[in-house]
Design an enzyme around this catalytic site. Structure first.
Site, PDB file in Angstrom:
ATOM      1  N   GLU A 244      20.540   5.323 -26.479  1.00  0.00           N
ATOM      2  CA  GLU A 244      21.384   4.920 -25.343  1.00  0.00           C
ATOM      3  C   GLU A 244      22.353   6.063 -25.111  1.00  0.00           C
ATOM      4  O   GLU A 244      23.249   6.296 -25.924  1.00  0.00           O
ATOM      5  CB  GLU A 244      22.126   3.618 -25.663  1.00  0.00           C
TER       6      GLU A 244
ATOM      7  N   TRP B 160      32.380   6.327 -30.266  1.00  0.00           N
ATOM      8  CA  TRP B 160      33.752   5.873 -30.483  1.00  0.00           C
ATOM      9  C   TRP B 160      34.300   5.038 -29.325  1.00  0.00           C
ATOM     10  O   TRP B 160      35.369   4.460 -29.458  1.00  0.00           O
ATOM     11  CB  TRP B 160      34.675   7.092 -30.715  1.00  0.00           C
ATOM     12  N   ASN B 161      33.586   5.010 -28.212  1.00  0.00           N
ATOM     13  CA  ASN B 161      34.232   4.381 -27.035  1.00  0.00           C
ATOM     14  C   ASN B 161      34.205   2.845 -27.083  1.00  0.00           C
ATOM     15  O   ASN B 161      35.103   2.202 -26.552  1.00  0.00           O
ATOM     16  CB  ASN B 161      33.628   4.910 -25.729  1.00  0.00           C
TER      17      ASN B 161
ATOM     18  N   GLU C 140      28.943  14.367 -16.786  1.00  0.00           N
ATOM     19  CA  GLU C 140      29.709  13.196 -17.209  1.00  0.00           C
ATOM     20  C   GLU C 140      31.183  13.589 -17.386  1.00  0.00           C
ATOM     21  O   GLU C 140      31.483  14.644 -17.955  1.00  0.00           O
ATOM     22  CB  GLU C 140      29.131  12.673 -18.525  1.00  0.00           C
TER      23      GLU C 140
ATOM     24  N   CYS D 271      30.190   4.424 -20.745  1.00  0.00           N
ATOM     25  CA  CYS D 271      28.984   5.114 -20.271  1.00  0.00           C
ATOM     26  C   CYS D 271      28.596   4.636 -18.877  1.00  0.00           C
ATOM     27  O   CYS D 271      27.929   5.349 -18.132  1.00  0.00           O
ATOM     28  CB  CYS D 271      27.843   4.888 -21.249  1.00  0.00           C
TER      29      CYS D 271
ATOM     30  N   LYS E  28      26.347   3.950 -39.244  1.00  0.00           N
ATOM     31  CA  LYS E  28      27.174   5.160 -39.315  1.00  0.00           C
ATOM     32  C   LYS E  28      28.044   5.161 -38.050  1.00  0.00           C
ATOM     33  O   LYS E  28      27.581   5.474 -36.964  1.00  0.00           O
ATOM     34  CB  LYS E  28      26.265   6.385 -39.350  1.00  0.00           C
TER      35      LYS E  28
ATOM     36  N   SER F 112      25.869  10.911 -26.978  1.00  0.00           N
ATOM     37  CA  SER F 112      25.665  11.891 -25.911  1.00  0.00           C
ATOM     38  C   SER F 112      24.191  12.298 -25.809  1.00  0.00           C
ATOM     39  O   SER F 112      23.419  12.141 -26.767  1.00  0.00           O
ATOM     40  CB  SER F 112      26.521  13.123 -26.193  1.00  0.00           C
TER      41      SER F 112
HETATM   42  P1  NDP Z   1      28.074  11.856 -29.878  1.00  0.00           P
HETATM   43  O1  NDP Z   1      26.679  12.109 -29.449  1.00  0.00           O
HETATM   44  O2  NDP Z   1      28.946  13.013 -30.111  1.00  0.00           O
HETATM   45  O3  NDP Z   1      28.098  10.989 -31.234  1.00  0.00           O
HETATM   46  C1  NDP Z   1      27.444   9.747 -31.353  1.00  0.00           C
HETATM   47  C2  NDP Z   1      27.221   9.450 -32.824  1.00  0.00           C
HETATM   48  O4  NDP Z   1      26.285  10.368 -33.364  1.00  0.00           O
HETATM   49  C3  NDP Z   1      28.487   9.592 -33.669  1.00  0.00           C
HETATM   50  O5  NDP Z   1      28.487   8.607 -34.676  1.00  0.00           O
HETATM   51  C4  NDP Z   1      28.310  10.965 -34.246  1.00  0.00           C
HETATM   52  O6  NDP Z   1      29.069  11.170 -35.397  1.00  0.00           O
HETATM   53  C5  NDP Z   1      26.831  10.959 -34.534  1.00  0.00           C
HETATM   54  N1  NDP Z   1      26.215  12.270 -34.712  1.00  0.00           N
HETATM   55  C6  NDP Z   1      26.688  13.497 -34.382  1.00  0.00           C
HETATM   56  N2  NDP Z   1      25.784  14.461 -34.696  1.00  0.00           N
HETATM   57  C7  NDP Z   1      24.717  13.830 -35.240  1.00  0.00           C
HETATM   58  C8  NDP Z   1      23.449  14.259 -35.739  1.00  0.00           C
HETATM   59  N3  NDP Z   1      23.094  15.545 -35.737  1.00  0.00           N
HETATM   60  N4  NDP Z   1      22.589  13.338 -36.198  1.00  0.00           N
HETATM   61  C9  NDP Z   1      22.912  12.024 -36.184  1.00  0.00           C
HETATM   62  N5  NDP Z   1      24.087  11.548 -35.718  1.00  0.00           N
HETATM   63  C10 NDP Z   1      24.977  12.433 -35.251  1.00  0.00           C
HETATM   64  O7  NDP Z   1      28.686  10.870 -28.784  1.00  0.00           O
HETATM   65  P2  NDP Z   1      30.184  10.323 -28.670  1.00  0.00           P
HETATM   66  O8  NDP Z   1      30.541   9.594 -29.923  1.00  0.00           O
HETATM   67  O9  NDP Z   1      31.066  11.418 -28.214  1.00  0.00           O
HETATM   68  O10 NDP Z   1      30.032   9.218 -27.529  1.00  0.00           O
HETATM   69  C11 NDP Z   1      30.168   9.502 -26.166  1.00  0.00           C
HETATM   70  C12 NDP Z   1      28.812   9.546 -25.488  1.00  0.00           C
HETATM   71  O11 NDP Z   1      28.146   8.316 -25.742  1.00  0.00           O
HETATM   72  C13 NDP Z   1      28.926   9.645 -23.980  1.00  0.00           C
HETATM   73  O12 NDP Z   1      27.981  10.565 -23.493  1.00  0.00           O
HETATM   74  C14 NDP Z   1      28.585   8.241 -23.489  1.00  0.00           C
HETATM   75  O13 NDP Z   1      28.033   8.193 -22.197  1.00  0.00           O
HETATM   76  C15 NDP Z   1      27.601   7.814 -24.525  1.00  0.00           C
HETATM   77  N6  NDP Z   1      27.525   6.370 -24.579  1.00  0.00           N
HETATM   78  C16 NDP Z   1      26.402   5.761 -24.127  1.00  0.00           C
HETATM   79  C17 NDP Z   1      26.313   4.382 -24.089  1.00  0.00           C
HETATM   80  C18 NDP Z   1      25.077   3.714 -23.629  1.00  0.00           C
HETATM   81  O14 NDP Z   1      24.929   2.528 -23.902  1.00  0.00           O
HETATM   82  N7  NDP Z   1      24.158   4.370 -22.946  1.00  0.00           N
HETATM   83  C19 NDP Z   1      27.429   3.533 -24.508  1.00  0.00           C
HETATM   84  C20 NDP Z   1      28.567   4.282 -25.002  1.00  0.00           C
HETATM   85  C21 NDP Z   1      28.599   5.646 -25.014  1.00  0.00           C
HETATM   86  P3  NDP Z   1      30.563  11.768 -35.249  1.00  0.00           P
HETATM   87  O15 NDP Z   1      31.273  11.043 -34.153  1.00  0.00           O
HETATM   88  O16 NDP Z   1      31.137  11.448 -36.562  1.00  0.00           O
HETATM   89  O17 NDP Z   1      30.381  13.212 -34.939  1.00  0.00           O
END
Ligand code: NDP
Length: 513
Positions: free
Chosen positions: A249, A152-153, A381, A283, A176, A228
């Site tokens: 990522e 979402w960020n 984090e 991130c 998704k 995450s």
């Molecule tokens: P999440 O891991 O909670 O969610 C990421 C995505 O995965 C969302 O679309 C989520 O859906 C979906 N998801 C959740 N559970 C599952 C599953 N079991 N199987 C498949 N998909 C699933 O991360 P956040 O959205 O909270 O993002 C923040 C994190 O992302 C931070 O740790 C940040 O550092 C990292 N990040 C990394 C980046 C990079 O380039 N390295 C860039 C930006 C962020 P839903 O939200 O609907 O639960």
């Protein structure tokens, strides 16, 4: 704002339920819209439609694909302000951030890859050093349907950049988006549909975690996941079971090393922006600062001065520097990190709490001193507007502390001596290390976005990142085709003797004098 008050903001209007997700403006609590929760069966059907469309798309020459994707870029350019406004409303970032860190990044990336894709994806010759009678080369074949699961960020630049690259590479895409910011993905699909590209080729399936899991199970050929570490591990297992490639990522805990000879004004400006842009929900955010004792006091004072001047408020108001946090649970995490650091002896120099009045999810830009390496605020984090600063006695100590982490996405080094900066950068364990700058490289599409340790598996962006969206296949063609090669049947002692002699002749080390 106390949690009871926060609850009341979130309780206004319709609530999300099993079949639908209600999206709200994190700065005001205003309801922005609702999206369905896509069932596993519907996810599968979306993948199947994308696959059917992709079969024809893969036959379109790369240059033509790129030309058609440029129409999508043009649609984004034309309707940029509409997109920026929605990003700001749904995500809480300021207009300038929605422009500079989201829309501009996607537009530039689209332009870069549309111009160069034909060259990047052209067959790549491999001159054989020994077998001169054969011609070898790699060619790049679209993978099929790429599933993108995004956070979402950065709800626009991350999934859109990946989508555009995947389309240019000849794939279909099913995206998704995060349940926290689904409307931006829906808007992206609306723009896409308006520009004449095959409709089924790019699809958006809204939903929560299970919808993401259903996408991995839905028959896709590759997954690009950003999120995450915890979810990333689940995604890796699910992809492993299906033997489909995945790019992960994940989280970051970027250290900034400030050397004794740093330009302190540039350093302070960079660190304040690097820690607080998008309310620290990046991130690559500056999450821990190691400042040499020779400059620590002056640097801390400069950072504090600049942080106090930041104007926090509604991201759509002109003059706002720091907007709202996007997600209440993330705000609670940032708050906990600060509280637990203070309980262990850290001092709050600036900020330190939720905004006391009004609706919305705001956490004050916060500067912490007297922190120690074993505190959660230095190890886990934060993903919020919090900058812990630690005094170190030497650059060696700073490098050791910077590397003392399970994450390794980005890192930063500040020094006037560029050669020294480069040498330090090479010793820091991170996917990208910037010298005298922060965050910027995600906006440079020709550079790879990648991490080490638990921050990433694989890469996005860069020419290699485009090729990663294809199957790399190897073709070997004989220039001359004798009746048989020497190593084919029938075997004979004569052939054995000849090959042994030839090997020794070719590979014998030159005698040392
Ligand atoms: P999440 O891991 O909670 O969610 C990421 C995505 O995965 C969302 O679309 C989520 O859906 C979906 N998801 C959740 N559970 C599952 C599953 N079991 N199987 C498949 N998909 C699933 O991360 P956040 O959205 O909270 O993002 C923040 C994190 O992302 C931070 O740790 C940040 O550092 C990292 N990040 C990394 C980046 C990079 O380039 N390295 C860039 C930006 C962020 P839903 O939200 O609907 O639960």
């Amino acid at each position: 704002m106390g949690s009871a008050q926060m609850q009341s903001v979130r309780d206004q209007g319709p609530a999300s339920h099993d079949d639908a997700i209600v999206s709200r403006n994190p700065a005001t609590g205003e309801v922005l819209g609702e999206v369905p929760v896509t069932s596993a069966a519907d996810v599968k059907a979306a993948v199947a439609r994308a696959r059917a469309a992709q079969r024809d798309w893969a036959k379109v020459p790369v240059a033509e694909r790129a030309r058609r994707v440029l129409a999508f870029r043009d649609e984004i350019l034309t309707r940029a302000e509409e997109v920026i406004e929605l990003i700001s409303r749904e995500g809480g970032k300021t207009r300038l951030e929605a422009l500079g860190m989201e829309v501009l990044v996607a537009v530039d990336l689209a332009t870069y890859f549309c111009k160069r894709a034909e060259g990047i994806l052209a067959p790549h010759p491999i001159p054989l050093h020994l077998l001169k009678t054969k011609k070898s080369y790699l060619h790049y074949v679209p993978r099929g349907v790429v599933g993108i699961i995004s956070p979402w960020n950065f709800p626009f630049s991350i999934p859109l950049g990946e989508t555009i690259m995947a389309l240019i590479a000849g794939n279909g895409v099913v995206l998704k988006p995060s349940e926290i910011t689904p409307l931006i993905a829906v808007k992206a699909k609306e723009l896409y549909d308006a520009c004449g590209l095959p409709r089924d080729l790019f699809q958006v399936v809204t939903g929560r975690g299970p919808t993401g899991a259903a996408l991995i199970d839905g028959g896709v050929d590759q997954i690009i996941f950003t999120g995450s570490v915890t979810t990333g591990k689940k995604v890796a297992v699910a992809c492993g079971e299906r033997l489909i490639p995945c790019t992960l990522e994940l989280g970051g805990k970027a250290p900034a090393i400030v050397c004794a000879d740093a330009d302190l004004d540039r350093t302070a400006n960079a660190l304040v922006w690097g820690a607080f842009a998008n309310s620290g929900q990046v991130c690559a955010s500056v999450e821990r600062v190691y400042a040499h004792e020779a400059v620590y006091d002056e640097l801390v004072q400069k950072i504090a001065e600049r942080t106090r001047k930041l104007r926090q408020g509604n991201p759509l108001d002109d003059g706002t520097d720091v907007g709202a946090m996007t997600w209440d649970q993330q705000l609670a995490i940032a708050e906990d990190r600060v509280k637990s650091a203070v309980a262990s002896g850290a001092k709050i120099l600036v900020g330190g709490k939720r905004k006391a009045t009004g609706p919305g999810m705001f956490f004050e830009p916060t500067v912490l001193t007297d922190v120690k390496q074993d505190m959660d605020v230095m190890r886990k984090e934060i993903f919020g507007p919090v900058m812990p600063i630690m005094r170190v006695r030497s650059e060696e100590e700073a490098i050791g502390l910077a590397n003392d982490s399970h994450l390794g996405l980005t890192a930063y080094v500040f020094t006037k001596d560029r050669e020294k900066g480069r040498k330090i950068a090479e010793r820091v364990e991170a996917g990208t290390v910037m010298v005298n700058d922060v965050l910027f490289s995600y906006g440079a599409p020709e550079t790879p976005w990648l991490g080490v340790k638990q921050s990433a598996v694989g890469r996005t962006h860069s020419d290699d990142g485009l090729r990663d969206l294809c199957q790399t296949r190897h073709i070997a063609v004989d220039r001359i085709a004798p009746k048989r090669e020497m190593w084919w049947y029938p075997y004979s002692p004569r052939t054995y003797g000849f090959m042994l002699k030839a090997m020794r002749l070719l590979f014998r080390a030159k005698k040392r004098r």
